[in-house]
Design an enzyme around this catalytic site. Structure first.
Site, short mmCIF file in Angstrom:
data_model
loop_
_atom_site.label_atom_id
_atom_site.label_comp_id
_atom_site.label_asym_id
_atom_site.label_seq_id
_atom_site.Cartn_x
_atom_site.Cartn_y
_atom_site.Cartn_z
N CYS A 4 0.67 -5.54 -6.72
CA CYS A 4 0.24 -5.18 -5.37
C CYS A 4 -0.39 -3.79 -5.26
O CYS A 4 -1.51 -3.62 -5.69
CB CYS A 4 1.43 -5.35 -4.42
SG CYS A 4 0.93 -5.56 -2.71
N ARG A 7 -1.36 -8.72 8.12
CA ARG A 7 -0.86 -8.69 6.75
C ARG A 7 -0.71 -10.12 6.22
O ARG A 7 -0.45 -11.05 6.97
CB ARG A 7 0.50 -7.98 6.70
CG ARG A 7 0.44 -6.55 7.19
CD ARG A 7 1.76 -5.83 6.90
NE ARG A 7 1.97 -5.61 5.48
CZ ARG A 7 1.40 -4.64 4.79
NH1 ARG A 7 0.55 -3.81 5.38
NH2 ARG A 7 1.66 -4.50 3.51
N HIS A 16 5.40 -10.13 -5.77
CA HIS A 16 6.64 -9.35 -5.90
C HIS A 16 7.76 -10.36 -6.11
O HIS A 16 7.54 -11.55 -6.24
CB HIS A 16 6.94 -8.61 -4.60
CG HIS A 16 5.98 -7.54 -4.25
ND1 HIS A 16 6.06 -6.27 -4.76
CD2 HIS A 16 4.93 -7.53 -3.40
CE1 HIS A 16 5.11 -5.53 -4.22
NE2 HIS A 16 4.40 -6.27 -3.40
N1 GLN Z 1 -0.63 -0.88 0.58
C1 GLN Z 1 -1.06 -2.11 0.07
C2 GLN Z 1 -1.38 -3.19 1.08
O1 GLN Z 1 -0.72 -3.31 2.13
C3 GLN Z 1 -0.04 -2.57 -0.94
C4 GLN Z 1 1.27 -3.04 -0.39
C5 GLN Z 1 2.24 -3.49 -1.45
O2 GLN Z 1 2.26 -2.98 -2.56
N2 GLN Z 1 3.11 -4.41 -1.08
O3 GLN Z 1 -2.30 -3.92 0.88
#
Ligand code: GLN
Length: 256
Positions: free
Chosen positions: A94, A128, A194
């Site tokens: 990520c 998101r 993750h």
């Molecule tokens: N900041 C990045 C995003 O929101 C990565 C987030 C993460 O590592 N979960 O895209």
């Protein structure tokens, strides 16, 4: 035999149990009599990444990415990129994955520079991309399901010379549009999964272990482990998604 692991920015890049990837890799090495050596490399610390068999970067928020970007750029063109060119294996998740691309443009329009190991770029989108994810990938000529959890606002687009890690069966993946997930360049892997990724997908942990050991020891055969519980857990997750997307998973579920 030993495996030397560099864990970069463990204090900043450690979301949703990403450290579990290191733990899984170490245990699976130890169970085979291979000695793991983990060196955590933090902000401002000097390291020659070419000395390592495996490099790991976890996920982190935009704020944390902003904190480490300048430090990470010190590795550009020499140690991290060179290490991968010379055969070091790498896993990035990520936020860490995004920083190994060309750049990440945040929702506020700020551009966080990446080191360009992957010919890819990331742009924050509206909303998101959150939830459990299943992708299909190919390992040693076999189709495998990789399961995980994703939570990112960045949408990643791959350019020439970099392959996706797999095809999205359920979830969003790189950008929620083109159906691809992750990036692979040589033995460097980038992914949004993750979970942590490696305990949930032990066959992938072993592939990375083999790739890492190859650098110093040539092709290595790993003694199979008793993965009964891990495999069962993995199958149940795939089945849970299969029930929702019966058509897509038909051929897959019949093999479980
Ligand atoms: N900041 C990045 C995003 O929101 C990565 C987030 C993460 O590592 N979960 O895209």
């Amino acid at each position: 035999m030993e495996i030397k692991i560099a864990y970069l920015y463990s204090h900043q890049l450690n979301l949703y149990g990403d450290r579990g990837n290191i733990i899984a890799l170490c245990r699976r090495a130890e169970w085979r009599g291979i000695r793991p050596v983990v060196v955590e490399i933090g902000l401002g610390e000097k390291a020659d990444l070419k000395e390592y068999d495996f490099i790991f970067l976890g996920g982190g928020s935009d704020r944390e990415q902003q904190i480490i970007t300048a430090d990470l750029l010190r590795y550009k063109g020499h140690s991290l990129v060179e290490a991968v060119e010379e055969g070091t294996a790498l896993l990035s998740i990520c936020g860490g994955y995004q920083l190994l691309g060309q750049f990440y443009r945040t929702a506020t329009g700020e551009e966080i520079k990446g080191i360009g190991l992957f010919n890819a770029y990331t742009v924050a989108g509206k909303g998101r991309l959150i939830g459990n994810i299943v992708i299909e990938t190919e390992i040693d000529g076999f189709k495998r399901m990789v399961v995980g959890f994703e939570n990112h606002s960045g949408r990643t687009y791959l350019g020439a010379g970099v392959k996706p890690m797999g095809r999205v069966l359920a979830g969003y993946g790189n950008n929620g549009e083109d159906g691809f997930e992750g990036a692979v360049y040589k033995k460097a892997w980038g992914t949004y999964l993750h979970g942590p990724l490696l305990p949930k997908n032990p066959f992938l942990a072993d592939l990375l272990l083999r790739q890492a050991l190859e650098k110093r020891y040539g092709p290595v055969e790993l003694v199979p482990l008793k993965d009964g519980l891990e495999t069962l857990t993995h199958e149940r997750i795939v089945e849970r998604f299969g029930k929702k997307k019966k058509k897509l998973f038909a051929g897959i579920l019949s093999k479980i």
